[in-house]
Design a protein around this motif. Structure first.
Motif, PDB file in Angstrom:
ATOM      1  N   ARG A  55       0.819  -1.215   0.000  1.00  0.00           N
ATOM      2  CA  ARG A  55       0.000   0.000   0.000  1.00  0.00           C
ATOM      3  C   ARG A  55       0.850   1.262   0.000  1.00  0.00           C
ATOM      4  O   ARG A  55       0.538   2.235  -0.677  1.00  0.00           O
ATOM      5  CB  ARG A  55      -0.939   0.013   1.211  1.00  0.00           C
ATOM      6  CG  ARG A  55      -1.997  -1.075   1.209  1.00  0.00           C
ATOM      7  CD  ARG A  55      -2.966  -0.863   2.355  1.00  0.00           C
ATOM      8  NE  ARG A  55      -3.996  -1.908   2.402  1.00  0.00           N
ATOM      9  CZ  ARG A  55      -4.995  -1.930   3.264  1.00  0.00           C
ATOM     10  NH1 ARG A  55      -5.120  -0.957   4.174  1.00  0.00           N
ATOM     11  NH2 ARG A  55      -5.879  -2.915   3.243  1.00  0.00           N
ATOM     12  N   THR A  56       1.914   1.257   0.807  1.00  0.00           N
ATOM     13  CA  THR A  56       2.675   2.503   1.008  1.00  0.00           C
ATOM     14  C   THR A  56       4.025   2.511   0.299  1.00  0.00           C
ATOM     15  O   THR A  56       4.674   3.551   0.231  1.00  0.00           O
ATOM     16  CB  THR A  56       2.906   2.744   2.508  1.00  0.00           C
ATOM     17  OG1 THR A  56       3.673   1.650   3.045  1.00  0.00           O
ATOM     18  CG2 THR A  56       1.586   2.822   3.256  1.00  0.00           C
ATOM     19  N   GLY A  57       4.449   1.354  -0.216  1.00  0.00           N
ATOM     20  CA  GLY A  57       5.764   1.272  -0.835  1.00  0.00           C
ATOM     21  C   GLY A  57       6.806   0.821   0.169  1.00  0.00           C
ATOM     22  O   GLY A  57       6.681   1.071   1.373  1.00  0.00           O
ATOM     23  N   ILE A  58       7.841   0.160  -0.297  1.00  0.00           N
ATOM     24  CA  ILE A  58       8.837  -0.406   0.603  1.00  0.00           C
ATOM     25  C   ILE A  58       9.619   0.675   1.337  1.00  0.00           C
ATOM     26  O   ILE A  58       9.951   0.527   2.521  1.00  0.00           O
ATOM     27  CB  ILE A  58       9.790  -1.356  -0.160  1.00  0.00           C
ATOM     28  CG1 ILE A  58      10.656  -2.137   0.818  1.00  0.00           C
ATOM     29  CG2 ILE A  58      10.619  -0.602  -1.184  1.00  0.00           C
ATOM     30  CD1 ILE A  58       9.896  -3.101   1.689  1.00  0.00           C
ATOM     31  N   ALA A  59       9.903   1.800   0.686  1.00  0.00           N
ATOM     32  CA  ALA A  59      10.690   2.853   1.333  1.00  0.00           C
ATOM     33  C   ALA A  59       9.936   3.460   2.514  1.00  0.00           C
ATOM     34  O   ALA A  59      10.498   3.632   3.606  1.00  0.00           O
ATOM     35  CB  ALA A  59      11.041   3.941   0.318  1.00  0.00           C
ATOM     36  N   ALA A  60       8.646   3.790   2.297  1.00  0.00           N
ATOM     37  CA  ALA A  60       7.843   4.373   3.373  1.00  0.00           C
ATOM     38  C   ALA A  60       7.642   3.371   4.501  1.00  0.00           C
ATOM     39  O   ALA A  60       7.638   3.743   5.687  1.00  0.00           O
ATOM     40  CB  ALA A  60       6.493   4.839   2.828  1.00  0.00           C
ATOM     41  N   THR A  61       7.484   2.106   4.159  1.00  0.00           N
ATOM     42  CA  THR A  61       7.302   1.075   5.181  1.00  0.00           C
ATOM     43  C   THR A  61       8.568   0.936   6.020  1.00  0.00           C
ATOM     44  O   THR A  61       8.496   0.799   7.249  1.00  0.00           O
ATOM     45  CB  THR A  61       6.949  -0.278   4.527  1.00  0.00           C
ATOM     46  OG1 THR A  61       5.724  -0.144   3.816  1.00  0.00           O
ATOM     47  CG2 THR A  61       6.804  -1.368   5.577  1.00  0.00           C
ATOM     48  N   GLN A  62       9.708   0.982   5.393  1.00  0.00           N
ATOM     49  CA  GLN A  62      10.960   0.885   6.131  1.00  0.00           C
ATOM     50  C   GLN A  62      11.102   2.055   7.106  1.00  0.00           C
ATOM     51  O   GLN A  62      11.501   1.857   8.260  1.00  0.00           O
ATOM     52  CB  GLN A  62      12.152   0.869   5.180  1.00  0.00           C
ATOM     53  CG  GLN A  62      13.494   0.846   5.912  1.00  0.00           C
ATOM     54  CD  GLN A  62      14.664   0.648   4.965  1.00  0.00           C
ATOM     55  OE1 GLN A  62      14.598  -0.144   4.044  1.00  0.00           O
ATOM     56  NE2 GLN A  62      15.750   1.387   5.203  1.00  0.00           N
ATOM     57  N   ILE A  63      10.756   3.239   6.673  1.00  0.00           N
ATOM     58  CA  ILE A  63      10.830   4.416   7.552  1.00  0.00           C
ATOM     59  C   ILE A  63       9.909   4.238   8.756  1.00  0.00           C
ATOM     60  O   ILE A  63      10.282   4.524   9.896  1.00  0.00           O
ATOM     61  CB  ILE A  63      10.465   5.689   6.777  1.00  0.00           C
ATOM     62  CG1 ILE A  63      11.557   6.008   5.748  1.00  0.00           C
ATOM     63  CG2 ILE A  63      10.265   6.873   7.723  1.00  0.00           C
ATOM     64  CD1 ILE A  63      11.202   7.128   4.798  1.00  0.00           C
ATOM     65  N   SER A  64       8.686   3.739   8.495  1.00  0.00           N
ATOM     66  CA  SER A  64       7.718   3.535   9.569  1.00  0.00           C
ATOM     67  C   SER A  64       8.205   2.488  10.570  1.00  0.00           C
ATOM     68  O   SER A  64       8.070   2.661  11.789  1.00  0.00           O
ATOM     69  CB  SER A  64       6.375   3.109   8.973  1.00  0.00           C
ATOM     70  OG  SER A  64       5.421   2.873   9.987  1.00  0.00           O
ATOM     71  N   LEU A  65       8.797   1.401  10.071  1.00  0.00           N
ATOM     72  CA  LEU A  65       9.299   0.353  10.952  1.00  0.00           C
ATOM     73  C   LEU A  65      10.486   0.850  11.774  1.00  0.00           C
ATOM     74  O   LEU A  65      10.589   0.558  12.980  1.00  0.00           O
ATOM     75  CB  LEU A  65       9.702  -0.873  10.136  1.00  0.00           C
ATOM     76  CG  LEU A  65       8.557  -1.645   9.473  1.00  0.00           C
ATOM     77  CD1 LEU A  65       9.112  -2.757   8.587  1.00  0.00           C
ATOM     78  CD2 LEU A  65       7.607  -2.222  10.516  1.00  0.00           C
TER      79      LEU A  65
END
Length: 324
Positions: free
Chosen positions: A39-49
């Protein structure tokens, strides 16, 4: 130096993190937005994690060097190759090699069955069925293709049923009135025109109200609730066969809003359909957050097999803590 175990459960809208010491005591927890990379893309997900891990460590006064084992249970990890996308995340966080990335349904399984052996049926906004035996893990695609689709499927069937009523194929049902009320229309023709021409969509928020109509005895609502419940039961039945536990006592964890809503129509149909094919299946509705299943998975990684005292402490405190 204190040593801790990290569990992460990331869905489409919310992510939970929990730190637990080696005795199973909850040290800290945190929450932030969704972590579904589709949904958000791997880059945004990595930042969130990275943000949630930093937050939970800061809350405990610890660093990533204190983490001896970690499991990230994330929506959107549906194929083995998806796990490779998160190697940079583990490296950026400085986590040990004892770090796993799994689908979030597996965390729900471990939260209900601490051995991780059995099946889990997820019927929430969408659907997913997973299973594990002593050596292998399997999961459905979670794409609403040939499997139960949770609230999304229920609402889609409701729209189809209302259209069939409109065409005179089905008898009247309160579903028609419900759909019009929820979308602000008074005329069915204008409603369907909006669906066809304007891209009007029904949201999954309609699912609890469909359950209410089924509980009131509305024939149309009962019909589609039974269809969805039966499909999810069939998915579990197929998964039991796939993991080679047919004919055995097998634990089935039920998680997600449709399973936990307490709708007798859904529950009775699901149970009957499952038991008709696997009489040895024992069902359990998940009563704690799946993030604790991610902790259990990580604990097995660290200990080889998580000690009974660790599990007892963790589950007792999880039930006291309630929702994160």
């Amino acid at each position: 130096m204190s040593k801790v175990i990290l569990g992460i459960d990331g869905g489409g809208t919310k992510t939970h993190a929990v730190l637990v010491d080696l005795a199973g005591n909850i040290i800290a927890s945190a929450a932030n937005g969704g972590a579904n990379w589709e949904r958000t893309g791997i880059a945004a997900t990595q930042i969130s994690l990275m943000e949630i891990v930093d937050r939970v460590l800061e809350s405990a006064g610890m660093t990533s060097k204190d983490i001896v084992s970690a499991t990230f249970a994330l929506a959107g990890i549906d194929w083995e190759s998806d796990k490779e996308l998160f190697n940079p995340t583990a490296n950026a966080l400085g986590l040990s090699n004892n770090t796993s990335f799994i689908n979030d349904s597996i965390a729900a399984l471990f939260a209900g069955s601490s051995s991780g052996i059995g099946c889990v049926s997820i019927a929430g906004t969408g659907g997913k069925t997973s299973g594990r035996n002593s050596t292998d893990t399997f999961q459905t695609m979670g794409m609403d293709l040939g499997e139960g689709g949770g609230a999304g499927q229920l609402v889609s069937l409701a729209l189809d049923y209302v259209a069939r009523i409109h065409h005179g194929i089905e008898c009247p049902s309160k579903l028609s009135q419900l759909v019009l009320q929820e979308t602000g229309f008074t005329d069915e023709t204008l409603f369907f025109k909006a669906v066809a021409r304007d891209g009007l969509k029904l949201t999954e928020d309609l699912a609890p109200k469909i359950f209410d109509l089924a509980s009131e005895g509305d024939v149309g609502s009962i019909s589609i609730v039974n269809t969805v419940a039966s499909q999810h039961a069939n998915d579990v039945s197929a998964m039991i066969n796939k993991i080679g536990l047919s004919g055995n006592q097998v634990q089935v964890i039920r998680a997600g809003g449709l399973h936990t809503a307490g709708c007798n129509t859904f529950d009775e149909t699901f149970e009957k359909a499952l038991k008709s094919k696997h009489s040895g299946a024992t069902t359990q509705i998940l009563d704690i957050s799946p993030v604790y299943g991610a902790v259990v998975h990580a604990a097995h990684q660290h200990f080889g097999q998580a000690p009974a005292e660790f599990l007892d402490n963790l589950f007792a405190q999880a039930r006291i803590k309630g929702d994160l």
